[in-house]
Structure formats: structure tokens, C-alpha cells
Write a protein that holds these residues in place. Structure first.
Motif, PDB file in Angstrom:
ATOM      1  N   SER A 103      47.832  49.296  46.758  1.00  0.00           N
ATOM      2  CA  SER A 103      48.971  48.395  46.597  1.00  0.00           C
ATOM      3  C   SER A 103      49.232  48.143  45.120  1.00  0.00           C
TER       4      SER A 103
ATOM      5  N   TYR B 137      48.957  45.364  43.826  1.00  0.00           N
ATOM      6  CA  TYR B 137      47.897  44.422  43.439  1.00  0.00           C
ATOM      7  C   TYR B 137      46.636  45.176  43.031  1.00  0.00           C
ATOM      8  N   ASP B 138      46.340  46.277  43.723  1.00  0.00           N
ATOM      9  CA  ASP B 138      45.205  47.122  43.331  1.00  0.00           C
ATOM     10  C   ASP B 138      45.456  47.734  41.962  1.00  0.00           C
TER      11      ASP B 138
ATOM     12  N   LEU C  26      52.677  33.117  46.263  1.00  0.00           N
ATOM     13  CA  LEU C  26      52.156  34.089  47.214  1.00  0.00           C
ATOM     14  C   LEU C  26      51.739  35.378  46.512  1.00  0.00           C
ATOM     15  N   GLN C  27      52.480  35.770  45.479  1.00  0.00           N
ATOM     16  CA  GLN C  27      52.097  36.951  44.694  1.00  0.00           C
ATOM     17  C   GLN C  27      50.748  36.726  44.014  1.00  0.00           C
TER      18      GLN C  27
ATOM     19  N   LEU D 224      48.369  34.651  44.831  1.00  0.00           N
ATOM     20  CA  LEU D 224      47.301  34.596  45.829  1.00  0.00           C
ATOM     21  C   LEU D 224      46.941  35.992  46.315  1.00  0.00           C
ATOM     22  N   ALA D 225      47.947  36.843  46.527  1.00  0.00           N
ATOM     23  CA  ALA D 225      47.686  38.211  46.979  1.00  0.00           C
ATOM     24  C   ALA D 225      46.894  38.980  45.929  1.00  0.00           C
ATOM     25  N   TYR D 226      47.257  38.783  44.651  1.00  0.00           N
ATOM     26  CA  TYR D 226      46.513  39.447  43.573  1.00  0.00           C
ATOM     27  C   TYR D 226      45.075  38.941  43.521  1.00  0.00           C
ATOM     28  N   GLU D 227      44.904  37.634  43.583  1.00  0.00           N
ATOM     29  CA  GLU D 227      43.557  37.068  43.502  1.00  0.00           C
ATOM     30  C   GLU D 227      42.692  37.542  44.660  1.00  0.00           C
ATOM     31  N   HIS D 228      43.288  37.673  45.838  1.00  0.00           N
ATOM     32  CA  HIS D 228      42.537  38.185  46.990  1.00  0.00           C
ATOM     33  C   HIS D 228      42.097  39.625  46.739  1.00  0.00           C
ATOM     34  N   THR D 229      43.009  40.438  46.214  1.00  0.00           N
ATOM     35  CA  THR D 229      42.686  41.843  45.930  1.00  0.00           C
ATOM     36  C   THR D 229      41.608  41.942  44.853  1.00  0.00           C
TER      37      THR D 229
END
Length: 346
Positions: free
Chosen positions: A160, A162-163, A286-287, A289-294
Motif C-alpha cells: 500500500s 502506507y507501506d 484516518l490517514q 492512523l492507517a500509516y501508524e498501524h502499518t
């Protein structure tokens, strides 16, 4: 005395490491092959090869290297049988076996210095130093936004955005926090943008670090592009002149949301390497959070790899360090093996 230290090129994927590999390969004393896939893979599997003091075990290791298609040994255009025998007759360490292959590639071009290029090596410098304790590392850094934009377009990339952002952050964090702890004289970094804008100045500095005389040939990597496998269509630009045309192209290749994400989560890192922000608005919650999760998922995976490696070290039947160069032998407190194959003159 001329250096014989191995050279490893690393950096975030799509940061220009293939161009730099070709520049180094153009040097009359240095040969760096297209990206191989056997060095870290062999290190991770080292327990399977057993006690390399046994020639039969060294032959099994050699067969694995030359016969495993994922290793891309076939792209080196070497005589598999000859390389196998050199490994069997060589020093009984994993690093020696792997170095013999890279040395054979250099010998194919009549060059004494060898090494390898793989962007992901920034994740494996500790392992590479265990295999090649006198190694020199060259880290090419490029604007993270350009790396993300280029990664998104690769046919082989299945991660992704994010990756992509995370892997650039990891490469920069290695440069900022990991590299300062490396042995003196073993690490050098340069920026893609500087290298493409003024190749001669940047490559003179790199050659001085490597202990080599500057040669104008290194400024013309396109002459060496034939060594890049033709199926790697994404490296087509290496067949042309060095250009700055792709620097800053993220402005047209990334969406507004992607630019906002990059500049929000990479701000400090971009600034540290002189990359100016584009003035994008902040990324949405939300962006982020998605990055931090990745990023957290990737950190956990890295921690698991490091922990597994520490456990494997407790069971190693042999020290892994190569015994092929003057520095490696000196660090091992021994003498150079007598069976050194001659370097052919081409």
C-alpha cells in the motif's frame, strides 16, 4: 596498498540504487552485479547448511546457491560447476562461500573488488557485517515523495502507499540512528538529487571514501546498462544519460492526499535531508492512523526477525565471517588462504 574491501549499495527501493550500481560497475577496479537474492537468504537459512568444515556441506551450500532460481545466480553468467568447486575448496565459512560467488563475478570482468546491490540491505547491515566484517556500505538517499511515487508504479510492488511511506522512513531512520554506530570508514551516504545534478563531484567523494582513484567512466553508467537483465523494464532509464528530470516529479505523480500523508508523517525526515515541503494541508486523522498501524506492523515484523536471528546465533556451528580479503583475514587473526584464484585480464 589498493583496497579489496567488499562494497554494498543500499537504500529505499526506487532511490536510484541501480544507477549507482552501474556507476560503480563502470569503475575499472569494481564490479557490482545486478540485484542478487542469495546473500541474506543464505544467512537466514545458515543452520540448514550445517558444519561447513565438512566439504560435503559446502557442496550442498554451493548447489543451493547456483541451483536456486530465486537466487538469480543464472543472471551472473558464471560457470556454475567452477564456482561450486571454488566454494568447496574455499574457506569453511558462509561468508566465504557467498563472497566467492561475488568475487567470481568481479573476476569475469577482470576486476579485483566485488560487492552487491540490494535496496533492502539497509535492513540487514548487521548480518552483512557478520558475513563481511570489513564491508563498506554506500547508502543512496532520495526524496521520499519521489520514492513513494515510483514504488506505486512498479509492476512488482504489491504494498500500500502506507507501506511505501514506511519503508522510506525506515531507510532514513537507519541512516540517522543506525549508521553512526557502524565501524569507522564503513558507511557513506549521498543524495540522488546531488548525484544526478553533479555526478563527477559526488562520485569523486565516493571514490575517495572507497579508497579508489576517480575514473571518468563512472559518470556514464549507461555504458554498463547491458548488465541489467532485459526483463527488468522498470530500469529502462538506466540506458540513457544521467538526468535530473525525475527529481521532484512526485508533484505530478502523487495525489493530494498522498502528498499530505508524506509531508505529515515524514516532515522531520524530509527536512533533515534538505527536502522542502510542498505546502500540502495536513493529512486526515484516518490517514495518519492507517500509516501508524502499518508502521507498527512493520516494526513488529522486524522485531520478530531480529529475535529469531539472535536465537539462531546461539546454535551456529561455524562463525559466518568471510576469509577472502586482507581485512577479513586480519580481523580473524589468521592468514590468507593459499588457494586464491587468479583474476583474469579482459
Amino acid at each position: 596498498m589498493p583496497s579489496d574491501r567488499p562494497i554494498f549499495i543500499l537504500g529505499c527501493p526506487r532511490s536510484g540504487t541501480t544507477m549507482l550500481q552501474l556507476m560503480m560497475h563502470a569503475h575499472p577496479r569494481i564490479a557490482i552485479p545486478p540485484e542478487t537474492r542469495f546473500v541474506t537468504a543464505a544467512y537466514q537459512r545458515r543452520l540448514r547448511f550445517g558444519d561447513l568444515n565438512d566439504p560435503a556441506r559446502r557442496r550442498e551450500l554451493a548447489d543451493w546457491i547456483v541451483g536456486r532460481r530465486q537466487s538469480r545466480f543464472h543472471e551472473l553468467k558464471l560457470d556454475a560447476a567452477k564456482v561450486t568447486e571454488e566454494i568447496v575448496e574455499g574457506p569453511p565459512t558462509l561468508g566465504s562461500a557467498l563472497g566467492i560467488v561475488l568475487r567470481a563475478y568481479a573476476a569475469r570482468f577482470g576486476k579485483p573488488r566485488w560487492g552487491d546491490k540490494r535496496p533492502a540491505y539497509f535492513q540487514s547491515v548487521d548480518a552483512l557485517l557478520r558475513l563481511f566484517p570489513d564491508a563498506q556500505f554506500v547508502h543512496l538517499i532520495r526524496d521520499g515523495r519521489d520514492c513513494v511515487a515510483s514504488l506505486k508504479e512498479m509492476p512488482w510492488y504489491d504494498g500500500s502507499v502506507y507501506d511505501a511511506v514506511s519503508v522510506w522512513a525506515e531507510a532514513i531512520d537507519f541512516a540517522r540512528y543506525g549508521a553512526p554506530g557502524l565501524p569507522a570508514g564503513s558507511y557513506y551516504e549521498l543524495r540522488y538529487e546531488d548525484l544526478t545534478r553533479d555526478p563527477e563531484t559526488e562520485l569523486r567523494g565516493l571514490c575517495a571514501f572507497l579508497g579508489e582513484e576517480f575514473d571518468p567512466a563512472v559518470c556514464e553508467p549507461s555504458r554498463m546498462a547491458r548488465v541489467v537483465p532485459s526483463w527488468k523494464s522498470w530500469h529502462e532509464r538506466t540506458r540513457g544519460e544521467v538526468t535530473t528530470a525525475r527529481s521532484g516529479s512526485w508533484k505530478e505523480r502523487l495525489t493530494r492526499q498522498e502528498i499530505a500523508l508524506c509531508e505529515s508523517v515524514l516532515a522531520d525526515r524530509l527536512k533533515a535531508y534538505g527536502y522542502e515541503p510542498g505546502g500540502a494541508p495536513g493529512a486526515g486523522r484516518l490517514q495518519i492512523l492507517a500509516y501508524e498501524h502499518t508502521a507498527a506492523r512493520r516494526r513488529l515484523a522486524r522485531l520478530k526477525r531480529v529475535t529469531a536471528d539472535r536465537l539462531v546465533r546461539l546454535r551456529e556451528p561455524n562463525p559466518p565471517a568471510a576469509l577472502l580479503t586482507e581485512g577479513q583475514v586480519a580481523l580473524a587473526g589468521g592468514t590468507r588462504p593459499r588457494h586464491e584464484p587468479p583474476v583474469p585480464v579482459t
